[in-house]
Design an enzyme around this catalytic site. Structure first.
Site, PDB file in Angstrom:
ATOM      1  N   GLY A 177       0.626  -5.139   0.836  1.00  0.00           N
ATOM      2  CA  GLY A 177      -0.583  -5.268   0.023  1.00  0.00           C
ATOM      3  C   GLY A 177      -0.303  -5.918  -1.324  1.00  0.00           C
ATOM      4  O   GLY A 177      -1.175  -6.560  -1.905  1.00  0.00           O
ATOM      5  N   GLU A 207       4.830  -5.127   7.009  1.00  0.00           N
ATOM      6  CA  GLU A 207       4.064  -4.123   7.759  1.00  0.00           C
ATOM      7  C   GLU A 207       4.564  -3.957   9.190  1.00  0.00           C
ATOM      8  O   GLU A 207       4.514  -2.869   9.756  1.00  0.00           O
ATOM      9  CB  GLU A 207       2.570  -4.495   7.793  1.00  0.00           C
ATOM     10  CG  GLU A 207       1.851  -4.311   6.463  1.00  0.00           C
ATOM     11  CD  GLU A 207       1.877  -5.538   5.568  1.00  0.00           C
ATOM     12  OE1 GLU A 207       2.714  -6.432   5.777  1.00  0.00           O
ATOM     13  OE2 GLU A 207       1.046  -5.587   4.634  1.00  0.00           O
ATOM     14  N   ALA A 249       0.858  -1.181   0.000  1.00  0.00           N
ATOM     15  CA  ALA A 249       0.000   0.000   0.000  1.00  0.00           C
ATOM     16  C   ALA A 249       0.894   1.230   0.000  1.00  0.00           C
ATOM     17  O   ALA A 249       2.048   1.179   0.441  1.00  0.00           O
ATOM     18  CB  ALA A 249      -0.893  -0.027   1.232  1.00  0.00           C
ATOM     19  N   GLU A 272      -0.529  -9.404  -0.626  1.00  0.00           N
ATOM     20  CA  GLU A 272      -1.931  -9.760  -0.344  1.00  0.00           C
ATOM     21  C   GLU A 272      -2.765  -9.853  -1.625  1.00  0.00           C
ATOM     22  O   GLU A 272      -3.624 -10.722  -1.739  1.00  0.00           O
ATOM     23  CB  GLU A 272      -2.531  -8.743   0.636  1.00  0.00           C
ATOM     24  CG  GLU A 272      -1.922  -8.884   2.034  1.00  0.00           C
ATOM     25  CD  GLU A 272      -2.333  -7.772   2.966  1.00  0.00           C
ATOM     26  OE1 GLU A 272      -1.969  -6.611   2.687  1.00  0.00           O
ATOM     27  OE2 GLU A 272      -3.015  -8.050   3.965  1.00  0.00           O
TER      28      GLU A 272
HETATM   29  N1  COA Z   1       4.616   3.197  -0.640  1.00  0.00           N
HETATM   30  C1  COA Z   1       5.035   4.359  -1.177  1.00  0.00           C
HETATM   31  N2  COA Z   1       6.199   4.490  -1.824  1.00  0.00           N
HETATM   32  C2  COA Z   1       6.978   3.392  -1.949  1.00  0.00           C
HETATM   33  C3  COA Z   1       6.604   2.145  -1.412  1.00  0.00           C
HETATM   34  C4  COA Z   1       5.352   2.065  -0.738  1.00  0.00           C
HETATM   35  N3  COA Z   1       4.899   0.936  -0.217  1.00  0.00           N
HETATM   36  N4  COA Z   1       7.598   1.265  -1.664  1.00  0.00           N
HETATM   37  C5  COA Z   1       8.527   1.917  -2.350  1.00  0.00           C
HETATM   38  N5  COA Z   1       8.175   3.209  -2.517  1.00  0.00           N
HETATM   39  C6  COA Z   1       8.906   4.265  -3.212  1.00  0.00           C
HETATM   40  C7  COA Z   1      10.106   4.731  -2.390  1.00  0.00           C
HETATM   41  O1  COA Z   1       9.690   5.689  -1.440  1.00  0.00           O
HETATM   42  C8  COA Z   1      10.990   5.295  -3.462  1.00  0.00           C
HETATM   43  O2  COA Z   1      10.504   6.581  -3.820  1.00  0.00           O
HETATM   44  P1  COA Z   1      11.562   7.796  -4.078  1.00  0.00           P
HETATM   45  O3  COA Z   1      12.334   7.353  -5.287  1.00  0.00           O
HETATM   46  O4  COA Z   1      10.671   8.966  -4.338  1.00  0.00           O
HETATM   47  O5  COA Z   1      12.397   7.878  -2.865  1.00  0.00           O
HETATM   48  C9  COA Z   1      10.740   4.389  -4.653  1.00  0.00           C
HETATM   49  O6  COA Z   1       9.495   3.740  -4.380  1.00  0.00           O
HETATM   50  C10 COA Z   1      11.794   3.326  -4.816  1.00  0.00           C
HETATM   51  O7  COA Z   1      11.914   2.634  -3.578  1.00  0.00           O
HETATM   52  P2  COA Z   1      13.304   2.397  -2.819  1.00  0.00           P
HETATM   53  O8  COA Z   1      12.997   2.164  -1.385  1.00  0.00           O
HETATM   54  O9  COA Z   1      14.251   3.502  -3.117  1.00  0.00           O
HETATM   55  O10 COA Z   1      13.792   1.081  -3.540  1.00  0.00           O
HETATM   56  P3  COA Z   1      14.749  -0.035  -2.952  1.00  0.00           P
HETATM   57  O11 COA Z   1      15.045  -0.935  -4.093  1.00  0.00           O
HETATM   58  O12 COA Z   1      15.885   0.561  -2.225  1.00  0.00           O
HETATM   59  O13 COA Z   1      13.882  -0.834  -1.873  1.00  0.00           O
HETATM   60  C11 COA Z   1      11.905  -1.943  -1.074  1.00  0.00           C
HETATM   61  C12 COA Z   1      12.767  -1.587  -2.280  1.00  0.00           C
HETATM   62  C13 COA Z   1      10.660  -2.639  -1.615  1.00  0.00           C
HETATM   63  C14 COA Z   1      12.675  -2.904  -0.154  1.00  0.00           C
HETATM   64  C15 COA Z   1      11.532  -0.676  -0.289  1.00  0.00           C
HETATM   65  O14 COA Z   1      11.027   0.280  -1.200  1.00  0.00           O
HETATM   66  C16 COA Z   1      10.484  -0.895   0.749  1.00  0.00           C
HETATM   67  O15 COA Z   1      10.795  -1.417   1.826  1.00  0.00           O
HETATM   68  N6  COA Z   1       9.216  -0.485   0.483  1.00  0.00           N
HETATM   69  C17 COA Z   1       8.137  -0.552   1.428  1.00  0.00           C
HETATM   70  C18 COA Z   1       7.629  -1.949   1.587  1.00  0.00           C
HETATM   71  C19 COA Z   1       6.525  -1.988   2.636  1.00  0.00           C
HETATM   72  O16 COA Z   1       6.735  -1.709   3.790  1.00  0.00           O
HETATM   73  N7  COA Z   1       5.307  -2.350   2.211  1.00  0.00           N
HETATM   74  C20 COA Z   1       4.159  -2.435   3.063  1.00  0.00           C
HETATM   75  C21 COA Z   1       3.401  -1.177   3.043  1.00  0.00           C
HETATM   76  S1  COA Z   1       2.009  -1.208   4.151  1.00  0.00           S
END
Ligand code: COA
Length: 257
Positions: free
Chosen positions: A108, A131, A65, A111
């Site tokens: 999500g 999460e 999400a 999910e």
């Molecule tokens: N919501 C909003 N933005 C998100 C996102 C999310 N769930 N997941 C990634 N992004 C955005 C990042 O903020 C980043 O934006 P920016 O370029 O403006 O900074 C962009 O996507 C790229 O993500 P980044 O974190 O730089 O990539 P990465 O390869 O280093 O890491 C992940 C990838 C998936 C490990 C990391 O993005 C992450 O942990 N995301 C969240 C996962 C999460 O907690 N999901 C559950 C949500 S309830």
């Protein structure tokens, strides 16, 4: 209809939806979810569509999400906009829905993959519920669908550590149908969708319904419901055609009637 956050490709008898917010790893914003459920409702109503593929494209399925959208929300905001309840139509899609997952399927994203009926994973796929690291828990079915598919201990590991599972481990646990090289994920899912789309549609619909019932109902109720659907299918033209075609040693032609 035109969409902003998803790409829709309709090639009857199948349709493909690609989540399309690559800059944020396909983070699932309310607008994206609205478009996704709208597209699925259109496919459900369109008799020429018999199966659908849901993918995030070659690199990422969805990283969950949209955190930037939720960060400042309060519980009343979440309740009033029914943050994850609005995702439920995904699980209510009546036709086979096949997830083609490359890269992250987190939160999500994982999910919605688990709401699909079959999952083809690229070898880059990672399935997880991170999460816990944000001070929340999954809210679109993760805590319920993981134990029902992978069992309690795997579910606990996934929920409590937030660490994602590799495609191979997900396959070994039975939550993924097939692991393929990442570039083959979408073609393999598409081929599978076409194979299923060639089957008698009413039987496909009832088979899906019956299997899903196993997650909801006690065995006796599930069995009774299965039996009714089995009897019902003898009222269809496709049953007559399917059995006649078998006896006449030819390929059946199914109309969904
Ligand atoms: N919501 C909003 N933005 C998100 C996102 C999310 N769930 N997941 C990634 N992004 C955005 C990042 O903020 C980043 O934006 P920016 O370029 O403006 O900074 C962009 O996507 C790229 O993500 P980044 O974190 O730089 O990539 P990465 O390869 O280093 O890491 C992940 C990838 C998936 C490990 C990391 O993005 C992450 O942990 N995301 C969240 C996962 C999460 O907690 N999901 C559950 C949500 S309830």
């Amino acid at each position: 209809m035109g969409y902003e956050h998803i790409l829709v490709e309709v090639e009857p008898p199948i349709a493909t939806i690609t989540l399309n917010r690559p800059k944020v790893l396909n983070a699932l914003s309310p607008d994206l979810i609205r478009e996704l459920t709208t597209a699925l409702a259109e496919f459900d109503a369109d008799e020429s569509i018999r199966a659908a593929v849901l993918t995030g494209g070659p690199k990422v399925f969805a990283a969950g999400a949209d955190i930037s959208d939720m960060a400042d929300q309060g519980p009343v905001d979440q309740l009033l906009r029914d943050q994850t309840g609005r995702w439920a139509p995904l699980a209510g899609f009546k036709k086979p829905l096949i997830a083609a997952v490359n890269g992250y399927a987190l939160g999500g994203g994982c999910e919605i993959a688990l709401m699909c009926d079959l999952i083809i994973a690229g070898d880059t796929a990672r399935f997880g519920q991170p999460e816990i690291n944000l001070g929340i828990i999954p809210g679109a079915g993760g805590t319920q669908r993981w134990p029902r598919t992978a069992g309690k201990y795997v579910a606990m590991e996934v929920m409590l550590t937030g660490a994602p599972l590799t495609a191979q481990r997900a396959y070994e646990l039975g939550i993924v149908n097939k692991v393929v090289p990442a570039e083959a994920t979408i073609p393999v899912a598409t081929r599978l969708a076409r194979e299923i789309a060639a089957k008698p549609p009413l039987a496909v619909r009832m088979a899906k319904e019956a299997v899903l019932k196993a997650f909801e109902a006690p065995l006796s109720e599930g069995l009774a419901s299965e039996r009714k659907s089995f009897y019902f299918l003898f009222a269809t033209e496709d049953q007559k055609e399917g059995m006649r075609a078998f006896l006449e040693k030819r390929k059946g032609v199914f109309k969904g009637r």
